[in-house]
Write a protein that holds these residues in place. Structure first.
Motif, PDB file in Angstrom:
ATOM      1  N   VAL A 148       0.835  -1.202   0.000  1.00  0.00           N
ATOM      2  CA  VAL A 148       0.000   0.000   0.000  1.00  0.00           C
ATOM      3  C   VAL A 148       0.871   1.254   0.000  1.00  0.00           C
ATOM      4  O   VAL A 148       0.620   2.206  -0.761  1.00  0.00           O
ATOM      5  N   SER A 149       1.905   1.279   0.853  1.00  0.00           N
ATOM      6  CA  SER A 149       2.769   2.455   0.924  1.00  0.00           C
ATOM      7  C   SER A 149       3.512   2.674  -0.388  1.00  0.00           C
ATOM      8  O   SER A 149       3.674   3.822  -0.834  1.00  0.00           O
ATOM      9  N   GLU A 150       3.940   1.591  -1.037  1.00  0.00           N
ATOM     10  CA  GLU A 150       4.635   1.730  -2.313  1.00  0.00           C
ATOM     11  C   GLU A 150       3.685   2.199  -3.406  1.00  0.00           C
ATOM     12  O   GLU A 150       4.065   2.988  -4.275  1.00  0.00           O
ATOM     13  N   ARG A 151       2.432   1.696  -3.381  1.00  0.00           N
ATOM     14  CA  ARG A 151       1.454   2.137  -4.368  1.00  0.00           C
ATOM     15  C   ARG A 151       1.168   3.627  -4.209  1.00  0.00           C
ATOM     16  O   ARG A 151       1.110   4.374  -5.187  1.00  0.00           O
ATOM     17  N   ARG A 152       1.033   4.067  -2.968  1.00  0.00           N
ATOM     18  CA  ARG A 152       0.805   5.493  -2.723  1.00  0.00           C
ATOM     19  C   ARG A 152       1.996   6.326  -3.166  1.00  0.00           C
ATOM     20  O   ARG A 152       1.831   7.423  -3.727  1.00  0.00           O
ATOM     21  N   PHE A 153       3.195   5.814  -2.919  1.00  0.00           N
ATOM     22  CA  PHE A 153       4.379   6.571  -3.309  1.00  0.00           C
ATOM     23  C   PHE A 153       4.474   6.676  -4.831  1.00  0.00           C
ATOM     24  O   PHE A 153       4.918   7.708  -5.356  1.00  0.00           O
ATOM     25  N   ARG A 154       4.070   5.637  -5.543  1.00  0.00           N
ATOM     26  CA  ARG A 154       4.070   5.705  -7.009  1.00  0.00           C
ATOM     27  C   ARG A 154       3.131   6.800  -7.503  1.00  0.00           C
ATOM     28  O   ARG A 154       3.446   7.524  -8.460  1.00  0.00           O
ATOM     29  N   PHE A 155       1.962   6.931  -6.871  1.00  0.00           N
ATOM     30  CA  PHE A 155       1.039   8.006  -7.229  1.00  0.00           C
ATOM     31  C   PHE A 155       1.667   9.365  -6.947  1.00  0.00           C
ATOM     32  O   PHE A 155       1.527  10.308  -7.739  1.00  0.00           O
ATOM     33  N   PHE A 179       9.580  21.942  -1.694  1.00  0.00           N
ATOM     34  CA  PHE A 179       8.970  20.668  -2.073  1.00  0.00           C
ATOM     35  C   PHE A 179      10.024  19.566  -2.121  1.00  0.00           C
ATOM     36  O   PHE A 179       9.804  18.461  -1.597  1.00  0.00           O
ATOM     37  N   MET A 180      11.155  19.840  -2.747  1.00  0.00           N
ATOM     38  CA  MET A 180      12.187  18.813  -2.912  1.00  0.00           C
ATOM     39  C   MET A 180      12.717  18.331  -1.560  1.00  0.00           C
ATOM     40  O   MET A 180      12.862  17.124  -1.327  1.00  0.00           O
ATOM     41  N   VAL A 181      13.002  19.267  -0.653  1.00  0.00           N
ATOM     42  CA  VAL A 181      13.532  18.882   0.652  1.00  0.00           C
ATOM     43  C   VAL A 181      12.495  18.119   1.459  1.00  0.00           C
ATOM     44  O   VAL A 181      12.804  17.108   2.099  1.00  0.00           O
ATOM     45  N   ALA A 182      11.241  18.579   1.430  1.00  0.00           N
ATOM     46  CA  ALA A 182      10.177  17.889   2.163  1.00  0.00           C
ATOM     47  C   ALA A 182       9.996  16.467   1.642  1.00  0.00           C
ATOM     48  O   ALA A 182       9.817  15.525   2.417  1.00  0.00           O
ATOM     49  N   LEU A 183      10.057  16.300   0.334  1.00  0.00           N
ATOM     50  CA  LEU A 183       9.899  14.968  -0.247  1.00  0.00           C
ATOM     51  C   LEU A 183      11.052  14.051   0.133  1.00  0.00           C
ATOM     52  O   LEU A 183      10.848  12.949   0.657  1.00  0.00           O
ATOM     53  N   ARG A 184      12.267  14.500  -0.096  1.00  0.00           N
ATOM     54  CA  ARG A 184      13.427  13.633   0.116  1.00  0.00           C
ATOM     55  C   ARG A 184      13.626  13.286   1.587  1.00  0.00           C
ATOM     56  O   ARG A 184      13.973  12.150   1.915  1.00  0.00           O
ATOM     57  N   SER A 185      13.402  14.262   2.467  1.00  0.00           N
ATOM     58  CA  SER A 185      13.625  13.992   3.882  1.00  0.00           C
ATOM     59  C   SER A 185      12.549  13.094   4.477  1.00  0.00           C
ATOM     60  O   SER A 185      12.765  12.492   5.535  1.00  0.00           O
ATOM     61  N   SER A 186      11.401  12.964   3.823  1.00  0.00           N
ATOM     62  CA  SER A 186      10.285  12.187   4.365  1.00  0.00           C
ATOM     63  C   SER A 186      10.159  10.796   3.759  1.00  0.00           C
ATOM     64  O   SER A 186       9.306  10.017   4.186  1.00  0.00           O
ATOM     65  N   ILE A 187      10.978  10.484   2.777  1.00  0.00           N
ATOM     66  CA  ILE A 187      10.866   9.182   2.102  1.00  0.00           C
ATOM     67  C   ILE A 187      11.000   8.004   3.068  1.00  0.00           C
ATOM     68  O   ILE A 187      10.236   7.036   2.971  1.00  0.00           O
ATOM     69  N   PRO A 188      11.946   8.017   4.033  1.00  0.00           N
ATOM     70  CA  PRO A 188      12.016   6.868   4.949  1.00  0.00           C
ATOM     71  C   PRO A 188      10.726   6.644   5.729  1.00  0.00           C
ATOM     72  O   PRO A 188      10.369   5.496   6.016  1.00  0.00           O
ATOM     73  N   GLU A 189      10.015   7.728   6.097  1.00  0.00           N
ATOM     74  CA  GLU A 189       8.737   7.553   6.796  1.00  0.00           C
ATOM     75  C   GLU A 189       7.650   7.068   5.854  1.00  0.00           C
ATOM     76  O   GLU A 189       6.731   6.367   6.269  1.00  0.00           O
ATOM     77  N   MET A 190       7.736   7.423   4.591  1.00  0.00           N
ATOM     78  CA  MET A 190       6.690   7.040   3.631  1.00  0.00           C
ATOM     79  C   MET A 190       6.767   5.578   3.233  1.00  0.00           C
ATOM     80  O   MET A 190       5.750   4.891   3.161  1.00  0.00           O
ATOM     81  N   VAL A 191       7.975   5.095   2.935  1.00  0.00           N
ATOM     82  CA  VAL A 191       8.110   3.746   2.386  1.00  0.00           C
ATOM     83  C   VAL A 191       8.911   2.813   3.279  1.00  0.00           C
ATOM     84  O   VAL A 191       8.991   1.606   2.992  1.00  0.00           O
TER      85      VAL A 191
END
Length: 467
Positions: free
Chosen positions: A24-31, A135-147
Motif C-alpha cells: 500500500v505504501s509503495e502504491r501510494r508513493f508511485r502516485f 517541495f524537494m527537501v520535504a519529499l526527500r527527507s520524508s521518504i524513509p517515513e513514507m516507504v
C-alpha cells in the motif's frame, strides 16, 4: 500445540499484514511520484518558456541572468529555513502549499497587465525558486517515513526516474508549445501541472515532517519551542561529522561544475552547427536522460537483489566519472562517441543522486530536514556562483577549458572525499575486541553497530534488509 519449527498463525498474519502495508505504501508513493513528475514537467517547461519570455519582454540578456539569479537566491534562502518548517509543519502541508504557491504565481503572471509584467516575473522567480526547494527537501527527507528505511533507495531511484523523464519531455516540448500556442497557453499548462501535483498530495496520506521521528512528549515540545536554534545545530552536526560535511561540500562543488556545462553547451553547440545550435543541445540532454533512467533501473534491481544501497563510495566514484564524462563531452570527439559520453554522464549522475539522497536519509528524522535544507543551500550557492564565474570565463576561454577546470575541481574534492571515507572505514573497529573497544564501549545501540554510523560515513547505512 504449535510447532516450534514453523511460524504461528499470529506470526503469519503479522507478516502478511506487513507485506500488505508495504504494498500500500509503495502504491501510494508511485502516485506521489506521478504527481511529482507532472509538476517537474511544468518546472522544466517554464525554465525554457520563462527565460524566452523574459528576453522577449525586456530585450536584454542581462534580464535573463537577473531572473535566474533571483530564482537561485530564493532557493538558497528556502534551504536555510526548510528544516525549521519541517520541525513545525507536516511534510504533506509543505509539499501541498509549495505547489499551490507555484500555481498561484503563474496565474498572477497570466493575469498581470503589461505595466506589471516585470514585477510579476520577479514574483515568479522568487516563488518558483523557493517553493521548488521546499517541495524537494520535504519529499526527500520524508521518504524513509513514507516507504520504510529498507525501501528508500528504491523510492529515490523511482522519483529521480520520474524527474528525468519529465526533464526530457519539458525541454523537448517547450519550444514546440511556445511556438504553436504561445506564452499564455504555455503558462496555463505550467499552472495546471502544479495543480495536478497539489491534488495528488492532498489526496494521499503522507508521513514526515513536524519533528518526525522524535519521541512523544518533551523532546518534541523542545524541538518546537527551540526550532530556530536547530539551524546552527545542523551546521555543527555536519562539521562534527567530517564524512557527511565533506559530502555536502562535494555536492556544492559538483553544482558549481554543473553550471559550467549548462552555460557552455549552447556555445559549443553553436560552434558545431551555427545554423541550428539547438539540435546538439537537445540531443545531448535526451541521451543524458536515457543514461540517467537506465542507471535508475539498474540501481532498483541491484538493491532488490542484494538488499544494499550504493553508499557514499558510490557517490564519490560516480562524481568522478560524471565530471570526467562532461569534460570529455567538449573535447571534440565524433558525435557517436559524444553520445556514448553523454550516456555515461547521465548514468553516473543518476548513481550519485541516489547515493547522496539515500545517505542523507540515514540521519535521524529530526536532523534530516535541516541536512537536506543545507544541502539545497550549498547546491544553489555553487550553481549560482558558478554561473557568474563561468559566464565571465567563457568570454575569454574555450568551453573545454572552462568545463575542464570547473569539473576538475569537483574531481579533486571527490578524490579527497573518497580518501576520507576509506580512512574512516579503516578506522572502524573490527569487532568487540577492536581497537576502540567495540560497539558497546562506543555507546552504540545494537542496530547502529550492525548498520554503521551514517554521520561518520563509515558504513553509510549501506546494508539494509531485503525489500
Amino acid at each position: 500445540m504449535g510447532s516450534a519449527d514453523g511460524p504461528t498463525a499470529d506470526e503469519t498474519d503479522g507478516g502478511s499484514r506487513k507485506t500488505r502495508d508495504t504494498e500500500v505504501s509503495e502504491r501510494r508513493f508511485r502516485f506521489l511520484v506521478a504527481g511529482y513528475a507532472v509538476s517537474s514537467y511544468g518546472t522544466f517547461l517554464n525554465m525554457v518558456a520563462l527565460n524566452l519570455f523574459v528576453y522577449e519582454t525586456t530585450g536584454r540578456a542581462l534580464a535573463m541572468g537577473l531572473f535566474m539569479a533571483v530564482r537561485l537566491a530564493s532557493g538558497f534562502v528556502a534551504g536555510l529555513v526548510v528544516g525549521g518548517l519541517l520541525a513545525r509543519f507536516s511534510a504533506k502541508s509543505i509539499m501541498l502549499w509549495a505547489n499551490v504557491g507555484q500555481g498561484a504565481v503563474m496565474l498572477v503572471l497570466i493575469l498581470a497587465p503589461d505595466s506589471l509584467v516585470t514585477g510579476a516575473l520577479m514574483a515568479v522567480s522568487v516563488v518558483i525558486g523557493a517553493c521548488g526547494t521546499l517541495f524537494m527537501v520535504a519529499l526527500r527527507s520524508s521518504i524513509p517515513e513514507m516507504v520504510g528505511e529498507d525501501r528508500r533507495a528504491w523510492a529515490n531511484s523511482l522519483s529521480i526516474t520520474g524527474r528525468s523523464m519529465a526533464m526530457v519531455a519539458g525541454f523537448a516540448s517547450a519550444g514546440v508549445v511556445v511556438s504553436l500556442v504561445g506564452y499564455t497557453a504555455a503558462f496555463l499548462l505550467d499552472m495546471a501541472t502544479f495543480v495536478i501535483c497539489a491534488v495528488t498530495v492532498a489526496l494521499l496520506p503522507i508521513a514526515g515532517g513536524k519533528g518526525a521521528g522524535s519521541e512523544a512528549g518533551k523532546p518534541e515540545k523542545k524541538a518546537e519551542k527551540s526550532g530556530p536554534r536547530w539551524r546552527p545545530v545542523a551546521f555543527l552536526a555536519l562539521a562534527a561529522a567530517p564524512g557527511l560535511g565533506l559530502m555536502v561540500a562535494l555536492r556544492g562543488v559538483d553544482a558549481f561544475g554543473s553550471s559550467s556545462h549548462n552555460a557552455a553547451l549552447p556555445i559549443y553547440s553553436t560552434s558545431l552547427d551555427a545554423s541550428n545550435p539547438a539540435v546538439f543541445v537537445s540531443a545531448f540532454w535526451c541521451v543524458w536522460a536515457l543514461g540517467n533512467i537506465g542507471a535508475q533501473q539498474v540501481i532498483q534491481r541491484y538493491t532488490q537483489r542484494t538488499g544494499k544501497t550504493v553508499g557514499a563510495l558510490g557517490f564519490g566514484y560516480g562524481t568522478v566519472v560524471m565530471s570526467a564524462a562532461f569534460i570529455a563531452a567538449f573535447a571534440g570527439f565524433p558525435l557517436a562517441v559524444t553520445a556514448v559520453i553523454a550516456l555515461i554522464a547521465g548514468a553516473a549522475d543518476g548513481l550519485t543522486e541516489v547515493a547522496y539522497t539515500s545517505h542523507l536519509q540515514t540521519l535521524p528524522a529530526t536532523l534530516r530536514g535541516h541536512a537536506f535544507g543545507l544541502s539545497a543551500t550549498f547546491e544553489n550557492l555553487g550553481f549560482g556562483v558558478g554561473m557568474i564565474l563561468v559566464a565571465a570565463a567563457l568570454d575569454r576561454f574555450s568551453p573545454l577549458a572552462v568545463v575542464g577546470w570547473s569539473h576538475g575541481a569537483a574531481i579533486v574534492v571527490a578524490v579527497v572525499f573518497l580518501l576520507r571515507v576509506a580512512a574512516l572505514r579503516r578506522a572502524q573497529p573490527a569487532g568487540p575486541m577492536g581497537p576502540v573497544g567495540g560497539a558497546g564501549r562506543a555507546g552504540l545501540r545494537k542496530e547502529e553497530a550492525v548498520e554503521g554510523r551514517p554521520d561518520r560515513g563509515d558504513r553509510d547505512g549501506a546494508e539494509v534488509s531485503r525489500g
